[in-house]
Design a protein around this motif. Structure first.
Motif, mmCIF file in Angstrom:
data_model
loop_
_atom_site.group_PDB
_atom_site.id
_atom_site.type_symbol
_atom_site.label_atom_id
_atom_site.label_comp_id
_atom_site.label_asym_id
_atom_site.label_seq_id
_atom_site.Cartn_x
_atom_site.Cartn_y
_atom_site.Cartn_z
ATOM 1 N N GLN A 151 36.235 -31.034 14.515
ATOM 2 C CA GLN A 151 35.893 -32.411 14.041
ATOM 3 C C GLN A 151 37.146 -32.720 12.974
ATOM 4 N N ALA A 152 37.383 -31.677 12.309
ATOM 5 C CA ALA A 152 38.704 -32.053 11.299
ATOM 6 C C ALA A 152 39.622 -32.458 11.968
ATOM 7 N N MET A 153 40.176 -32.050 13.162
ATOM 8 C CA MET A 153 41.238 -32.459 14.117
ATOM 9 C C MET A 153 41.027 -33.782 14.322
ATOM 10 N N LEU A 154 39.745 -34.268 14.845
ATOM 11 C CA LEU A 154 39.527 -35.631 15.034
ATOM 12 C C LEU A 154 39.527 -36.601 13.908
ATOM 13 N N ALA A 155 38.942 -36.151 12.627
ATOM 14 C CA ALA A 155 38.960 -36.655 11.604
ATOM 15 C C ALA A 155 40.656 -37.139 11.247
ATOM 16 N N ASP A 156 41.571 -35.974 11.221
ATOM 17 C CA ASP A 156 43.066 -36.153 11.140
ATOM 18 C C ASP A 156 43.299 -37.554 11.993
ATOM 19 N N ARG A 157 42.991 -37.460 13.186
ATOM 20 C CA ARG A 157 43.385 -38.684 13.999
ATOM 21 C C ARG A 157 42.815 -39.729 13.814
ATOM 22 N N LEU A 158 41.818 -39.974 13.339
ATOM 23 C CA LEU A 158 40.924 -41.019 12.826
ATOM 24 C C LEU A 158 41.393 -41.788 11.547
ATOM 25 N N GLY A 159 42.273 -40.768 10.774
ATOM 26 C CA GLY A 159 42.610 -41.239 9.621
ATOM 27 C C GLY A 159 41.793 -40.967 8.359
ATOM 28 N N VAL A 160 40.825 -40.054 8.621
ATOM 29 C CA VAL A 160 39.657 -39.980 7.598
ATOM 30 C C VAL A 160 40.092 -38.585 6.928
ATOM 31 N N GLN A 161 40.532 -38.523 5.790
ATOM 32 C CA GLN A 161 40.835 -37.539 4.939
ATOM 33 C C GLN A 161 39.527 -36.870 4.363
ATOM 34 N N LYS A 162 38.578 -37.731 3.998
ATOM 35 C CA LYS A 162 37.669 -37.329 3.290
ATOM 36 C C LYS A 162 36.428 -38.198 3.717
ATOM 37 N N TRP A 163 35.225 -37.314 4.307
ATOM 38 C CA TRP A 163 34.255 -38.069 4.721
ATOM 39 C C TRP A 163 33.206 -38.416 3.327
ATOM 40 N N LEU A 164 32.681 -39.587 3.564
ATOM 41 C CA LEU A 164 31.622 -40.252 2.464
ATOM 42 C C LEU A 164 30.594 -39.188 2.333
ATOM 43 N N SER A 165 30.097 -38.747 3.646
ATOM 44 C CA SER A 165 29.275 -37.780 3.954
ATOM 45 C C SER A 165 29.271 -37.249 5.353
ATOM 46 N N VAL A 166 28.742 -35.850 5.310
ATOM 47 C CA VAL A 166 28.664 -35.161 6.732
ATOM 48 C C VAL A 166 27.079 -34.997 6.726
ATOM 49 N N ILE A 167 26.469 -35.193 7.770
ATOM 50 C CA ILE A 167 25.203 -35.257 7.929
ATOM 51 C C ILE A 167 24.658 -34.548 9.107
ATOM 52 N N GLY A 168 23.641 -33.711 9.145
ATOM 53 C CA GLY A 168 23.269 -33.017 10.574
ATOM 54 C C GLY A 168 22.034 -32.281 10.259
ATOM 55 N N ALA A 180 31.275 -28.571 4.059
ATOM 56 C CA ALA A 180 31.118 -28.293 2.750
ATOM 57 C C ALA A 180 31.938 -27.138 2.342
ATOM 58 N N VAL A 181 31.720 -25.819 3.068
ATOM 59 C CA VAL A 181 32.372 -24.561 2.702
ATOM 60 C C VAL A 181 33.674 -24.617 2.957
ATOM 61 N N MET A 182 33.930 -24.944 4.257
ATOM 62 C CA MET A 182 35.329 -24.762 4.656
ATOM 63 C C MET A 182 36.335 -25.997 3.953
ATOM 64 N N PHE A 183 36.068 -26.810 3.976
ATOM 65 C CA PHE A 183 36.840 -28.381 3.550
ATOM 66 C C PHE A 183 36.036 -28.832 2.452
ATOM 67 N N PRO A 184 35.939 -28.170 1.159
ATOM 68 C CA PRO A 184 35.440 -29.048 -0.080
ATOM 69 C C PRO A 184 36.103 -30.289 -0.370
ATOM 70 N N GLU A 185 37.351 -30.090 -0.185
ATOM 71 C CA GLU A 185 38.063 -31.534 -0.616
ATOM 72 C C GLU A 185 38.219 -32.582 0.430
ATOM 73 N N ARG A 186 37.499 -32.276 1.546
ATOM 74 C CA ARG A 186 37.437 -33.434 2.610
ATOM 75 C C ARG A 186 35.808 -33.996 2.572
ATOM 76 N N VAL A 187 35.094 -33.520 1.916
ATOM 77 C CA VAL A 187 33.645 -33.848 1.894
ATOM 78 C C VAL A 187 33.227 -34.508 0.570
ATOM 79 N N ALA A 188 32.773 -35.770 0.405
ATOM 80 C CA ALA A 188 32.256 -36.326 -0.597
ATOM 81 C C ALA A 188 30.747 -36.155 -0.925
ATOM 82 N N SER A 189 30.136 -35.782 0.219
ATOM 83 C CA SER A 189 28.539 -35.278 0.047
ATOM 84 C C SER A 189 28.104 -34.790 1.328
#
Lengths: 394, 394
Positions: A151-168, A180-189
């Motif tokens: 998903q992070a690889m896809l985020a790079d391709r989409l140009g998303v450095q930081k998600w406003l929220s990751v929800i599941g 949130a544990v692996m990429f704290p700098e890429r998750v705003a919530s």
């Protein structure tokens, strides 16, 4: 039609692609990795396809992107109507769309089919690079962390450095936690619903019996059933596994409310195979899943959940969850007999102790674990309020 | 060695017979009916053997007899040590015996293998009268009421007109309830533990998936597997059914307390078949049951429980439970996720409403439904107090 990737090159789209019914919606895009993908468990995948859907438009500052993580038998079709290859409406359609709780006029919403699944992202039914025959038994074990890295690889391709929220929710909630544990700098919530920091022995036990239901089916054939004459694979086993799961996805009250002791067959004389309505309901859910899901993916993704433990290799769950820095919403369902209160308390206590701003919500439902896929009237406002609040702060 | 029956004639004992280790103990007596046995569900059994054990001595006024009713995979060996044909100590050995809670120096305790089972009483593995080959698929569906009638037949033979108490847990509790409803004049008191007035759709669902685990095993062969070359029958299926049951017999807390996420195999590299300890535990219980239990009996007795509804043909559960007149003890287990609180409340409310003197006890246990087979320190005093009280009043 291609959205620019972070390096400006077009995303190589190898899957089917079609405009959605709404402007800005994209369905079944795929993106291939350009290097081999080393898995947490030691395996290697030489190439990966990641299939996903998006709704809405990424804004100029790439600050309005929301990632939805689907559950075990879910897929990227979180929103939108049924259609070709999509037998049902999106699993969160009532809460994702224009003007809905997760308003796709405001947010750029993304949902990705998980690694190891069977809906377009590389999995056991995908062609092995060496012989282009399905991986089958050759497919390596993947983990929640591997899924998150795709998903992070896809985020790079989409140009998303930081998600406003990751929800599941459920298995999706495991992914949200790992983000949130692996990429704290890429998750705003982050929002994790009816999920857990680590699979419990109860969950592992249910997982095992589901696996054995499939393995006991002679048509499973050690995992290499794709070229069998009937082309069906271990349908009976998969149907049984799904029936087992369907029971613990619900609750005593939910089944009582709906079926009580109503029967399908007349019970004036007893027959071993006369059925109660609840049996017919379980049969239906078994058949429905068997028509759309690959048994090897079912085995694999259950193993993903069994292996899920945010504390592995990180000094334990307390230390791992202390890495979370973003505002977090933990939601649980009171009647959930699969992801039990003990696990919800652990998540709240350890995330709070780590210092992340924590909100907690309990979804009021008699429907057990499946509540997060049923109680839209509660899930929608809960997500709207939380994500809107985060968006305002940025 | 034969105990006199009510008409003074010796009981025809067709099964193995041996003196127990204590004076007055009897094991594996069998008694044959002398007429065909018409079943509630429409079937007929031309002959019935009823195997049972007794402990203690029936007093002159036949007023000290206590009937214990065993659960699904239990048998008549409620007390006493393991021995030939008895791989384990009695399932309630810590509470039944000389000087124990159910003191066999005071009480004449009887436990009967259920009709349809596989421990000596007529069941699917028994010879069909026509060809002396096992019934297999020809065995008719029986019910809780049929089981109770075989016990009443035995009571006649033993000279017990009225039980001091009829006591059972789970499926045994269903029998205890039916005794008090069917034969209120023959029951001075009744104890139903972790049981229900009627099987719930949750329980029927679990029952169905256990049945399908067996039926999906090709070795089941439609129920006629007794003459197969390997002689084993649907072992894989029965093991899976037992694993499924073993999970919901316990609880999240119980499994967490015992296993948490401990593993059997090293998990440095992930393998789909690496096992957690809880899986090994479930495997063990599956194997253990498959060695001693007949798959057709498992199918049949699960159906017995699904069909269990004290209200059937009696104008509903409220009317049926109002027939109960004897002092009644309803005990439940707080962590039981199979026989849920809703069912316990129903029993208490409807029996109370009917006017029978009702006591209620909650067994404090993290072990779920199996608590009544584990928490002897609570079960023993509870039974002692209740049954002693009844004995004093008579």
């Amino acid at each position: 039609m291609s959205r620019p990737s972070t390096d400006g090159s077009p995303i190589p789209a190898s899957g089917a692609w079609r405009e959605g019914d709404h402007p800005g919606w994209r369905q079944f895009e795929t993106v291939c990795s350009d290097r081999c993908f080393a898995l947490e468990g030691g395996g290697i995948l030489d190439e990966i396809t990641v299939a996903y859907e998006t709704w809405g438009t990424l804004d100029a500052s790439a600050s309005n992107a929301v990632l939805l993580c689907h559950a075990l038998t879910g897929d990227a079709h979180a929103a939108g109507p049924s259609g070709p290859g999509q037998p049902t409406d999106g699993w969160w359609d009532p809460v994702v769309g224009p003007g809905k709780a997760l308003d796709t006029d405001r947010y750029f919403v993304v949902c990705v089919n998980v690694l190891g699944g069977c809906q377009g992202t590389t999995g056991p039914a995908s062609p092995h690079p060496e012989d282009r025959k399905p991986y089958g038994s050759r497919f390596p074990v993947v983990s929640t962390r591997d899924i998150v890295r795709t998903q992070a690889m896809l985020a790079d391709r989409l140009g998303v450095q930081k998600w406003l929220s990751v929800i599941g929710g459920s298995m999706g909630g495991m992914q949200a936690l790992e983000w949130a544990v692996m990429f704290p700098e890429r998750v705003a919530s982050m929002v994790s619903i009816a999920s857990t920091a680590a699979a419990s022995p109860l969950q592992i036990g249910w997982s095992e019996v589901g696996r054995l239901a499939i393995v006991n089916d002679p048509a499973w054939n050690g995992g290499d059933y794709y070229d069998q004459a009937d082309g069906e694979g271990p349908t009976d086993g998969l149907m049984l596994a799904r029936r087992i799961a369907q029971i613990h996805y619900r609750s005593d009250d939910s089944l009582e409310d709906r079926f009580s002791r109503a029967t399908v067959d007349k019970m004036d004389r007893f027959n071993l195979w006369d059925r109660f309505q609840v049996e017919s309901y379980l049969d239906y859910h078994g058949q429905k899943l068997a028509r759309r899901f690959d048994a090897n993916s079912y085995l694999l993704l259950n193993k993903v959940m069994d292996l899920h433990d945010v504390g592995r290799g990180r000094g334990g769950r307390e230390a791992a969850l202390a890495r979370i820095t973003c505002p977090t919403l933990i939601a649980s369902i009171g009647s959930d007999m699969l992801y039990t209160p003990r696990q919800q308390v652990e998540l709240r206590e350890l995330i709070s102790a780590g210092g992340a701003p924590l909100e907690y919500a309990e979804i009021d439902s008699i429907h057990g674990h499946d509540g997060f896929l049923i109680e839209f009237d509660q899930v929608g406002p809960m997500l709207d309020e939380f994500v809107s609040g985060i968006a305002k702060e940025r």
